[in-house]
Design a protein around this motif. Structure first.
Motif, PDB file in Angstrom:
ATOM      1  N   LEU A  69       0.955  -1.239  -0.054  1.00  0.00           N
ATOM      2  CA  LEU A  69      -0.026  -0.177   0.092  1.00  0.00           C
ATOM      3  C   LEU A  69       0.912   1.306  -0.028  1.00  0.00           C
ATOM      4  CD1 LEU A  69      -2.811  -1.134   2.774  1.00  0.00           C
ATOM      5  CD2 LEU A  69      -2.865  -1.211  -0.026  1.00  0.00           C
ATOM      6  N   LYS A  70       2.054   1.179   0.768  1.00  0.00           N
ATOM      7  CA  LYS A  70       3.099   2.226   0.692  1.00  0.00           C
ATOM      8  C   LYS A  70       3.475   2.717  -0.686  1.00  0.00           C
ATOM      9  CE  LYS A  70       4.075   1.999   5.824  1.00  0.00           C
ATOM     10  NZ  LYS A  70       5.271   1.613   6.614  1.00  0.00           N
ATOM     11  N   LEU A  71       3.824   1.386  -1.311  1.00  0.00           N
ATOM     12  CA  LEU A  71       4.630   1.378  -2.696  1.00  0.00           C
ATOM     13  C   LEU A  71       3.751   2.161  -3.582  1.00  0.00           C
ATOM     14  CD1 LEU A  71       6.682   0.651  -4.582  1.00  0.00           C
ATOM     15  CD2 LEU A  71       5.616  -1.251  -5.035  1.00  0.00           C
ATOM     16  N   ILE A  72       2.246   1.752  -3.639  1.00  0.00           N
ATOM     17  CA  ILE A  72       1.239   2.338  -4.465  1.00  0.00           C
ATOM     18  C   ILE A  72       0.963   3.913  -4.236  1.00  0.00           C
ATOM     19  CG2 ILE A  72      -1.418   2.498  -4.902  1.00  0.00           C
ATOM     20  CD1 ILE A  72      -1.208  -0.558  -4.298  1.00  0.00           C
ATOM     21  N   GLU A  73       1.067   4.336  -3.086  1.00  0.00           N
ATOM     22  CA  GLU A  73       1.080   5.667  -2.638  1.00  0.00           C
ATOM     23  C   GLU A  73       2.177   6.516  -3.191  1.00  0.00           C
ATOM     24  OE1 GLU A  73       0.436   8.828   1.256  1.00  0.00           O
ATOM     25  OE2 GLU A  73       0.968   6.453   1.521  1.00  0.00           O
ATOM     26  N   LYS A  74       3.632   5.765  -3.153  1.00  0.00           N
ATOM     27  CA  LYS A  74       4.907   6.312  -3.479  1.00  0.00           C
ATOM     28  C   LYS A  74       4.922   6.485  -5.187  1.00  0.00           C
ATOM     29  CE  LYS A  74       9.861   5.704  -3.595  1.00  0.00           C
ATOM     30  NZ  LYS A  74      10.875   4.829  -3.240  1.00  0.00           N
ATOM     31  N   ILE A  75       4.221   5.568  -5.847  1.00  0.00           N
ATOM     32  CA  ILE A  75       3.853   5.799  -7.237  1.00  0.00           C
ATOM     33  C   ILE A  75       3.087   6.708  -7.591  1.00  0.00           C
ATOM     34  CG2 ILE A  75       2.939   4.521  -9.216  1.00  0.00           C
ATOM     35  CD1 ILE A  75       3.890   1.681  -8.325  1.00  0.00           C
ATOM     36  N   SER A  76       1.918   6.991  -6.755  1.00  0.00           N
ATOM     37  CA  SER A  76       0.957   8.351  -7.153  1.00  0.00           C
ATOM     38  C   SER A  76       1.646   9.281  -7.009  1.00  0.00           C
ATOM     39  CB  SER A  76      -0.222   7.995  -6.013  1.00  0.00           C
ATOM     40  OG  SER A  76       0.204   8.513  -4.746  1.00  0.00           O
ATOM     41  N   LYS A  77       2.898   9.649  -5.939  1.00  0.00           N
ATOM     42  CA  LYS A  77       3.565  10.866  -6.017  1.00  0.00           C
ATOM     43  C   LYS A  77       4.689  11.037  -6.861  1.00  0.00           C
ATOM     44  CE  LYS A  77       2.208  11.238  -0.998  1.00  0.00           C
ATOM     45  NZ  LYS A  77       2.754  11.019   0.359  1.00  0.00           N
ATOM     46  N   ALA A  78       5.041   9.921  -7.713  1.00  0.00           N
ATOM     47  CA  ALA A  78       6.210  10.110  -8.630  1.00  0.00           C
ATOM     48  C   ALA A  78       5.891  10.722  -9.854  1.00  0.00           C
ATOM     49  CB  ALA A  78       6.660   8.589  -8.888  1.00  0.00           C
ATOM     50  N   LYS A  79       6.443  11.849  -9.847  1.00  0.00           N
ATOM     51  CA  LYS A  79       6.234  12.617 -10.996  1.00  0.00           C
ATOM     52  C   LYS A  79       6.744  12.067 -12.394  1.00  0.00           C
ATOM     53  CE  LYS A  79       6.705  17.173  -8.366  1.00  0.00           C
ATOM     54  NZ  LYS A  79       7.337  18.598  -8.554  1.00  0.00           N
ATOM     55  N   ALA A  80       7.707  11.168 -12.407  1.00  0.00           N
ATOM     56  CA  ALA A  80       8.291  10.621 -13.567  1.00  0.00           C
ATOM     57  C   ALA A  80       7.136   9.588 -14.082  1.00  0.00           C
ATOM     58  CB  ALA A  80       9.530   9.829 -13.307  1.00  0.00           C
ATOM     59  N   VAL A  81       6.339   8.863 -13.265  1.00  0.00           N
ATOM     60  CA  VAL A  81       5.410   7.982 -13.457  1.00  0.00           C
ATOM     61  C   VAL A  81       4.189   8.729 -14.726  1.00  0.00           C
ATOM     62  CG1 VAL A  81       3.725   6.312 -12.786  1.00  0.00           C
ATOM     63  CG2 VAL A  81       5.691   6.438 -11.606  1.00  0.00           C
ATOM     64  N   LYS A  82       4.158   8.517 -15.616  1.00  0.00           N
ATOM     65  CA  LYS A  82       3.139   9.043 -16.518  1.00  0.00           C
ATOM     66  C   LYS A  82       1.804   8.095 -16.769  1.00  0.00           C
ATOM     67  CE  LYS A  82       5.881  12.257 -17.151  1.00  0.00           C
ATOM     68  NZ  LYS A  82       5.595  13.653 -16.185  1.00  0.00           N
ATOM     69  N   GLY A  83       1.991   6.720 -16.263  1.00  0.00           N
ATOM     70  CA  GLY A  83       0.743   5.957 -16.392  1.00  0.00           C
ATOM     71  C   GLY A  83       1.291   4.674 -15.680  1.00  0.00           C
ATOM     72  N   VAL A  84       0.244   3.831 -15.330  1.00  0.00           N
ATOM     73  CA  VAL A  84       0.528   2.776 -14.531  1.00  0.00           C
ATOM     74  C   VAL A  84      -0.315   1.465 -15.254  1.00  0.00           C
ATOM     75  CG1 VAL A  84       0.324   1.672 -12.492  1.00  0.00           C
ATOM     76  CG2 VAL A  84       0.774   4.045 -12.530  1.00  0.00           C
ATOM     77  N   ILE A  85       0.481   0.408 -15.187  1.00  0.00           N
ATOM     78  CA  ILE A  85      -0.086  -0.876 -15.763  1.00  0.00           C
ATOM     79  C   ILE A  85      -0.083  -1.800 -14.585  1.00  0.00           C
ATOM     80  CG2 ILE A  85       0.160  -3.100 -17.086  1.00  0.00           C
ATOM     81  CD1 ILE A  85       1.951  -1.463 -19.201  1.00  0.00           C
ATOM     82  N   LEU A  86      -1.170  -2.095 -14.014  1.00  0.00           N
ATOM     83  CA  LEU A  86      -1.613  -3.230 -13.111  1.00  0.00           C
ATOM     84  C   LEU A  86      -1.579  -4.465 -13.450  1.00  0.00           C
ATOM     85  CD1 LEU A  86      -2.481  -3.526  -9.868  1.00  0.00           C
ATOM     86  CD2 LEU A  86      -4.942  -3.263 -10.721  1.00  0.00           C
ATOM     87  N   SER A  87      -0.690  -5.466 -13.319  1.00  0.00           N
ATOM     88  CA  SER A  87      -0.243  -6.555 -13.816  1.00  0.00           C
ATOM     89  C   SER A  87      -0.864  -7.449 -12.977  1.00  0.00           C
ATOM     90  CB  SER A  87       1.154  -6.781 -14.484  1.00  0.00           C
ATOM     91  OG  SER A  87       1.179  -8.004 -15.048  1.00  0.00           O
ATOM     92  N   ILE A  88      -1.918  -8.212 -12.979  1.00  0.00           N
ATOM     93  CA  ILE A  88      -2.250  -9.147 -12.317  1.00  0.00           C
ATOM     94  C   ILE A  88      -2.358 -10.796 -12.742  1.00  0.00           C
ATOM     95  CG2 ILE A  88      -4.604  -9.608 -11.084  1.00  0.00           C
ATOM     96  CD1 ILE A  88      -5.568  -7.024 -11.781  1.00  0.00           C
ATOM     97  N   ASN A  89      -2.011 -11.407 -11.964  1.00  0.00           N
ATOM     98  CA  ASN A  89      -1.705 -12.874 -11.866  1.00  0.00           C
ATOM     99  C   ASN A  89      -2.433 -13.610 -10.538  1.00  0.00           C
ATOM    100  OD1 ASN A  89      -1.505 -15.604 -12.827  1.00  0.00           O
ATOM    101  ND2 ASN A  89       0.684 -15.588 -12.739  1.00  0.00           N
ATOM    102  N   SER A  90      -3.492 -13.578 -10.214  1.00  0.00           N
ATOM    103  CA  SER A  90      -3.972 -13.875  -8.695  1.00  0.00           C
ATOM    104  C   SER A  90      -5.100 -14.481  -8.849  1.00  0.00           C
ATOM    105  CB  SER A  90      -4.001 -12.657  -7.837  1.00  0.00           C
ATOM    106  OG  SER A  90      -4.605 -12.794  -6.554  1.00  0.00           O
ATOM    107  N   PRO A  91      -5.371 -15.649  -7.710  1.00  0.00           N
ATOM    108  CA  PRO A  91      -6.908 -16.318  -7.677  1.00  0.00           C
ATOM    109  C   PRO A  91      -7.743 -15.607  -6.837  1.00  0.00           C
ATOM    110  CG  PRO A  91      -5.162 -17.536  -6.370  1.00  0.00           C
ATOM    111  CD  PRO A  91      -4.263 -16.230  -7.167  1.00  0.00           C
ATOM    112  N   GLY A  92      -6.960 -14.678  -6.195  1.00  0.00           N
ATOM    113  CA  GLY A  92      -7.780 -13.801  -5.069  1.00  0.00           C
ATOM    114  C   GLY A  92      -7.168 -14.062  -3.894  1.00  0.00           C
TER     115      GLY A  92
END
Length: 328
Positions: A69-92
């Motif tokens: 969750l902290k990492l996600i918050e950090k990505i949201s604040k990173a100016k260099a990040v112009k878009g995000v791909i949420l890559s999922i491989n999970s049964p839940g």
């Protein structure tokens, strides 16, 4: 005289060995310090300081993970990040774990264009977190769906009776600590669990309806627990397109005005070591080696516990059927 000569030779050999190991130790420490200083100065993550698309991978069972969750918050604040791909491989995983991840990702989507890519499987809570994105892609044969909630519990009353073991309890109320593993589940306890499951299920259904532009009735018709291929999910409006990461990048470029040909860089909890200013790849590897040794021992012990008992609370997870033993 010869004894003194031999002693002198041995002494010189010892001095050479000692000098060698002192030099090696000095070089090792120097490398760790230099790498740590470089990391703190930003050189180790220089790729993340230029414009790029962040890839956030969610693999395996979903649990509430504060570091994630902290990492996600950090990505949201990173100016260099112009878009995000949420890559999922999970049964839940756990329903609350999926909810926490979904909430964090929705906050991220308010600041950065977010697209979800379902790889091999994105079911149950894995599909729940995909709903956080404004666009979902999956392969034709990806497994998704399994929209629902599960509460599992075991009962070994008959086994205990066979062994001659009897359990008893004094409770403040009949439903306290129900269900247990040593008495038959009462109708009242079963009704309580049904209420609990259905409350969580209704929340999930409403989430599907809201995020996929469906009526509650349409969402509920798709939320009977069954799994779908990506192709079926597209027909049911549970995803937006068939494809992989290329399709996700194309959507970011055409629909969210993300610059073309930006590099895609992994963001992961393992690589996020900002809490340790002098952390280096070398010192991190040493720590990981120790941790893997410890978790390997714990993992062997955990393997003795049935899979259905390893998640606490409500579960939203698709359990792939295990292959049956074939008779020769």
């Amino acid at each position: 005289m010869s004894l003194d000569a031999d002693a002198l030779v041995d002494r010189r050999r010892m001095r050479r060995k000692l000098s060698f190991w002192r030099g090696a130790a000095f070089i090792l420490v120097a490398l760790v310090v230099i790498a740590g200083i470089a990391y703190a100065a930003g050189f180790a993550g220089i790729g993340k300081r230029s414009a790029h698309i962040a890839r956030l991978s969610i693999d395996g069972v979903i649990l509430e993970n504060r570091d994630q969750l902290k990492l996600i918050e950090k990505i949201s604040k990173a100016k260099a990040v112009k878009g995000v791909i949420l890559s999922i491989n999970s049964p839940g995983g756990s329903t609350t774990g999926g909810e926490a991840l979904y909430d964090a990702l929705r906050k991220l989507a308010e600041k950065k264009p977010l697209v979800a890519e379902i790889r091999t499987v994105g079911a149950s809570a894995g599909y729940m977190i995909a709903l956080s994105a404004d666009h979902i892609v999956a392969r034709y044969n990806s497994i998704t769906g399994s929209i629902g909630v599960l509460f599992q519990f075991g009962n070994i009353a008959k086994l205990m009776e066979t062994l001659g073991v009897q359990m008893d309890a004094v409770k403040s109320a009949p439903l306290k600590a129900e269900p247990d593993f040593y008495t038959p589940t009462s109708p009242e306890a079963r009704a309580m669990l049904k209420t609990l499951v259905m409350d969580s299920y209704d929340w999930f259904v409403n989430l599907v309806a809201e995020r996929r532009g469906l009526s509650v009735e349409e969402a509920r018709s798709r939320a009977d627990g069954q799994i779908y291929t990506g192709h079926n999910a597209l027909d049911l409006k549970l995803i937006d397109a068939i494809g992989g990461e290329d399709a996700a990048i194309s959507w970011l470029e055409t629909e969210r005005s993300v610059a073309k040909d930006l590099p895609v860089i992994n963001w992961s909890v393992d690589e996020d070591q900002d809490g340790l200013p002098l952390a280096s790849s070398m010192s991190q590897s040493l720590g990981e080696g120790f941790a893997k040794g410890l978790t390997g021992s714990l993992g062997a012990a955990k393997g003795l516990i049935p899979r259905g008992l390893t998640l606490d609370g409500l579960v939203s997870v698709w359990q792939a059927p295990e292959a049956a033993d074939e008779n020769p």
